[in-house]
Design a protein around this motif. Structure first.
Motif, PDB file in Angstrom:
ATOM      1  N   HIS A  51      -1.095  13.557 -24.865  1.00  0.00           N
ATOM      2  CA  HIS A  51       0.296  13.428 -25.653  1.00  0.00           C
ATOM      3  C   HIS A  51       1.370  12.877 -24.381  1.00  0.00           C
ATOM      4  N   ASN A  52       0.831  12.046 -23.479  1.00  0.00           N
ATOM      5  CA  ASN A  52       1.738  11.390 -22.399  1.00  0.00           C
ATOM      6  C   ASN A  52       1.340   9.651 -22.580  1.00  0.00           C
ATOM      7  N   GLN A  53       2.490   9.392 -21.713  1.00  0.00           N
ATOM      8  CA  GLN A  53       2.336   7.441 -22.007  1.00  0.00           C
ATOM      9  C   GLN A  53       0.849   7.184 -20.461  1.00  0.00           C
ATOM     10  N   PRO A  54       0.377   6.440 -20.940  1.00  0.00           N
ATOM     11  CA  PRO A  54      -0.258   6.078 -19.837  1.00  0.00           C
ATOM     12  C   PRO A  54       0.712   4.878 -19.182  1.00  0.00           C
ATOM     13  N   PRO A  55       0.273   4.484 -18.192  1.00  0.00           N
ATOM     14  CA  PRO A  55       0.857   3.699 -16.583  1.00  0.00           C
ATOM     15  C   PRO A  55       0.734   2.374 -17.328  1.00  0.00           C
ATOM     16  N   LYS A  56       1.414   0.943 -17.563  1.00  0.00           N
ATOM     17  CA  LYS A  56       1.191   0.031 -17.568  1.00  0.00           C
ATOM     18  C   LYS A  56      -0.070  -0.688 -16.457  1.00  0.00           C
ATOM     19  N   ASN A  57      -0.263  -0.324 -16.030  1.00  0.00           N
ATOM     20  CA  ASN A  57      -1.036  -0.427 -14.977  1.00  0.00           C
ATOM     21  C   ASN A  57      -2.811   0.036 -15.472  1.00  0.00           C
ATOM     22  N   LEU A  58      -3.153   0.856 -16.036  1.00  0.00           N
ATOM     23  CA  LEU A  58      -3.683   1.319 -15.904  1.00  0.00           C
ATOM     24  C   LEU A  58      -5.171   0.368 -16.269  1.00  0.00           C
ATOM     25  N   GLN A  59      -4.664  -0.115 -17.152  1.00  0.00           N
ATOM     26  CA  GLN A  59      -6.239  -1.386 -17.606  1.00  0.00           C
ATOM     27  C   GLN A  59      -6.006  -2.219 -16.060  1.00  0.00           C
ATOM     28  N   TRP A  60      -5.302  -2.586 -15.461  1.00  0.00           N
ATOM     29  CA  TRP A  60      -5.303  -3.268 -14.477  1.00  0.00           C
ATOM     30  C   TRP A  60      -6.016  -2.854 -13.635  1.00  0.00           C
ATOM     31  N   ALA A  61      -5.748  -1.543 -13.151  1.00  0.00           N
ATOM     32  CA  ALA A  61      -5.988  -0.530 -11.913  1.00  0.00           C
ATOM     33  C   ALA A  61      -8.063  -0.693 -12.643  1.00  0.00           C
ATOM     34  N   HIS A  62      -7.895  -0.689 -13.676  1.00  0.00           N
ATOM     35  CA  HIS A  62      -9.389   0.332 -14.005  1.00  0.00           C
ATOM     36  C   HIS A  62      -9.948  -1.541 -13.644  1.00  0.00           C
ATOM     37  N   ASP A  63      -9.913  -2.306 -14.449  1.00  0.00           N
ATOM     38  CA  ASP A  63     -10.646  -3.611 -14.321  1.00  0.00           C
ATOM     39  C   ASP A  63     -10.535  -4.158 -12.877  1.00  0.00           C
ATOM     40  N   LYS A  64      -9.403  -3.442 -10.992  1.00  0.00           N
ATOM     41  CA  LYS A  64      -9.629  -4.083 -10.032  1.00  0.00           C
ATOM     42  C   LYS A  64     -10.584  -3.203  -9.129  1.00  0.00           C
ATOM     43  N   VAL A  65     -10.807  -1.870  -9.329  1.00  0.00           N
ATOM     44  CA  VAL A  65     -11.181  -1.023  -8.730  1.00  0.00           C
ATOM     45  C   VAL A  65     -13.092  -1.232  -9.298  1.00  0.00           C
ATOM     46  N   LYS A  66     -12.813  -1.107 -10.209  1.00  0.00           N
ATOM     47  CA  LYS A  66     -14.331  -2.196 -10.498  1.00  0.00           C
ATOM     48  C   LYS A  66     -15.332  -3.156  -9.360  1.00  0.00           C
ATOM     49  N   LEU A 124      -8.153  -1.616  -1.225  1.00  0.00           N
ATOM     50  CA  LEU A 124      -7.032  -2.164  -3.090  1.00  0.00           C
ATOM     51  C   LEU A 124      -6.622  -1.404  -2.546  1.00  0.00           C
ATOM     52  N   GLN A 125      -5.784  -1.886  -3.452  1.00  0.00           N
ATOM     53  CA  GLN A 125      -3.980  -0.846  -3.435  1.00  0.00           C
ATOM     54  C   GLN A 125      -3.191  -0.932  -4.953  1.00  0.00           C
ATOM     55  N   VAL A 126      -3.610   0.382  -5.259  1.00  0.00           N
ATOM     56  CA  VAL A 126      -2.718   0.898  -6.557  1.00  0.00           C
ATOM     57  C   VAL A 126      -2.031   1.036  -6.369  1.00  0.00           C
ATOM     58  N   THR A 127      -0.713   1.413  -7.591  1.00  0.00           N
ATOM     59  CA  THR A 127       0.438   1.696  -7.480  1.00  0.00           C
ATOM     60  C   THR A 127       0.647   2.530  -8.852  1.00  0.00           C
ATOM     61  N   PHE A 128       1.460   3.603  -8.269  1.00  0.00           N
ATOM     62  CA  PHE A 128       2.306   4.671  -9.494  1.00  0.00           C
ATOM     63  C   PHE A 128       3.676   5.521  -9.126  1.00  0.00           C
ATOM     64  N   THR A 129       4.369   5.426  -9.926  1.00  0.00           N
ATOM     65  CA  THR A 129       6.003   5.600  -9.821  1.00  0.00           C
ATOM     66  C   THR A 129       5.662   7.483 -10.316  1.00  0.00           C
ATOM     67  N   THR A 130       5.418   7.425 -11.877  1.00  0.00           N
ATOM     68  CA  THR A 130       5.763   9.175 -12.457  1.00  0.00           C
ATOM     69  C   THR A 130       4.344  10.354 -12.464  1.00  0.00           C
ATOM     70  N   LEU A 131       4.627  11.198 -11.710  1.00  0.00           N
ATOM     71  CA  LEU A 131       3.324  12.665 -12.389  1.00  0.00           C
ATOM     72  C   LEU A 131       2.412  11.647 -13.634  1.00  0.00           C
ATOM     73  N   SER A 132       2.907  11.396 -13.994  1.00  0.00           N
ATOM     74  CA  SER A 132       2.218  10.795 -15.583  1.00  0.00           C
ATOM     75  C   SER A 132       1.040   9.442 -15.060  1.00  0.00           C
ATOM     76  N   ASP A 133       2.155   8.385 -14.172  1.00  0.00           N
ATOM     77  CA  ASP A 133       0.913   7.524 -13.866  1.00  0.00           C
ATOM     78  C   ASP A 133       0.341   8.075 -12.897  1.00  0.00           C
ATOM     79  N   TYR A 134       0.165   8.562 -12.335  1.00  0.00           N
ATOM     80  CA  TYR A 134      -0.577   9.679 -10.816  1.00  0.00           C
ATOM     81  C   TYR A 134      -1.752   9.980 -11.301  1.00  0.00           C
ATOM     82  N   LEU A 135      -1.357  10.929 -12.954  1.00  0.00           N
ATOM     83  CA  LEU A 135      -3.212  11.715 -13.094  1.00  0.00           C
ATOM     84  C   LEU A 135      -3.394  10.751 -13.968  1.00  0.00           C
ATOM     85  N   PHE A 136      -2.497   9.544 -14.575  1.00  0.00           N
ATOM     86  CA  PHE A 136      -3.801   9.206 -15.948  1.00  0.00           C
ATOM     87  C   PHE A 136      -5.319   8.205 -14.242  1.00  0.00           C
ATOM     88  N   LEU A 137      -3.708   7.711 -13.520  1.00  0.00           N
ATOM     89  CA  LEU A 137      -5.125   6.440 -12.441  1.00  0.00           C
ATOM     90  C   LEU A 137      -5.898   7.014 -11.682  1.00  0.00           C
TER      91      LEU A 137
END
Ligand code: PAZ
Length: 325
Positions: A25-40, A155-168
């Protein structure tokens, strides 16, 4: 134009939000896919003998409108997280630093938010260029060298909102899970306990002109439970608990341990957090770590002691101890 003001005040009974459905029910952050690929990619590049830490740092924002003009924030500057990331790197950890955008970062933290600003550190070099002022040069050099030395392990990954944080957090946890006991979760971010679900938020800027604004916020689902039980069950999880009332700190930290079943809660009080923390584990008395104020003034961060102690306990955990102490 209509006089009616859209408002996030929702006149309904208590709505309990389930952590499992939160993500539907909440929007994922724009950097979610980027973070996924980078972390892997980042993990794949690391020496598999090194322990790895996910450090979360800084405060989450809670938007009041879907097109966000206003939001609720908190005090956290990211000092604990950024200083701890430096110490973990020094102890041989690989670090994923999940931090609030514009909060403090490892090695940069002494300069980026200083009252004098970047220019305060610089002076003309007399040859048409600039140089670091003499009084800061040796410290800047040390930080520059450390930054360079550890750049492949951080490796540094950013969040801003609560929702960004939880998705990441979920995404990175799922990637770290297969590493098992080798991974430490160091959850120092100050994560909001209250939010307005996306479907209860107004679309556009809340309008003034009709008097006071009353907000109704829901409780954020407790994500430590799925993290410990489902996302990353074998990993070493250190959560942080902040209170302002000393009488609540130990009982609430103990309660969190019993409820979520992770390894350690680091308990701290708002006003003393820079020189005093307690390590709370299930079957032992609170373990107090503190540094004299004089040492703090001389640049000794309590994170040096805290991280050393946690790394020691993590090592025990890796070697199979059922409970660390
Ligand atoms: O970011 P900072 O150094 O100013 O503060 C650190 C802290 C107090 C946010 C951290 O130690 C902590 O307790 N985090 C968890 C807060 C909580 O949600 O209870």
């Amino acid at each position: 134009m209509s006089e009616t003001v859209e408002t996030p005040l929702v006149p309904v009974e208590r709505e309990v939000i389930d952590p499992d459905t939160y993500f539907d029910h909440n929007q994922p952050p724009k950097n979610l896919q980027w973070a996924h690929d980078k972390v892997k990619e980042f993990i794949a590049q690391q020496d598999s003998n090194r322990p790895i830490a996910l450090v979360t740092s800084g405060g989450t924002t809670v938007p009041l409108e879907n097109n966000t003009v206003r939001f609720v924030d908190n005090f956290s500057a990211g000092t604990r997280g950024s200083a701890s990331a430096e110490q973990l790197l020094a102890l041989g950890y690989v670090v994923i630093f999940l931090y609030r955008e514009n909060s403090l970062q490892p090695f940069n933290r002494h300069y980026s938010h200083s009252a004098q600003g970047m220019l305060g550190y610089l002076t003309p070099d007399g040859k048409g260029g600039v140089k670091v002022k003499d009084e800061y040069a040796s410290k800047v050099l040390v930080d520059l060298e450390l930054c360079e030395k550890y750049k492949a392990q951080l490796l540094q990954v950013t969040f801003t909102t609560l929702s960004d944080y939880l998705f990441l957090l979920r995404e990175i946890s799922l990637i770290l899970a297969p590493l098992g006991t080798r991974s430490m979760f160091y959850l120092a971010a100050a994560v909001s306990d209250f939010f307005i679900p996306s479907h209860n938020m107004v679309e556009h800027k809340i309008q003034s002109g009709t008097g006071d604004l009353t907000l109704r916020m829901n409780q954020v689902p407790k994500f430590l439970r799925p993290l410990v039980k489902n996302w990353a069950p074998a990993c070493f999880v250190v959560s942080f608990k902040l209170e302002t009332d000393p009488n609540l700190l130990a009982p609430k930290a103990k309660y969190a341990l019993e409820k979520y079943g992770h390894q350690i809660v680091v308990a701290n009080l708002l006003n003393t957090r820079k020189w005093q923390v307690w390590l709370i584990t299930k079957h032992h008395d609170p373990f107090l770590l503190q540094i004299p104020l004089k040492e703090l003034e001389n640049g000794h961060d309590i994170e040096q002691d805290l991280v050393a102690e946690l790394a020691r306990r993590h090592k025990q955990y890796i070697s199979g101890a059922s409970e660390t102490q």
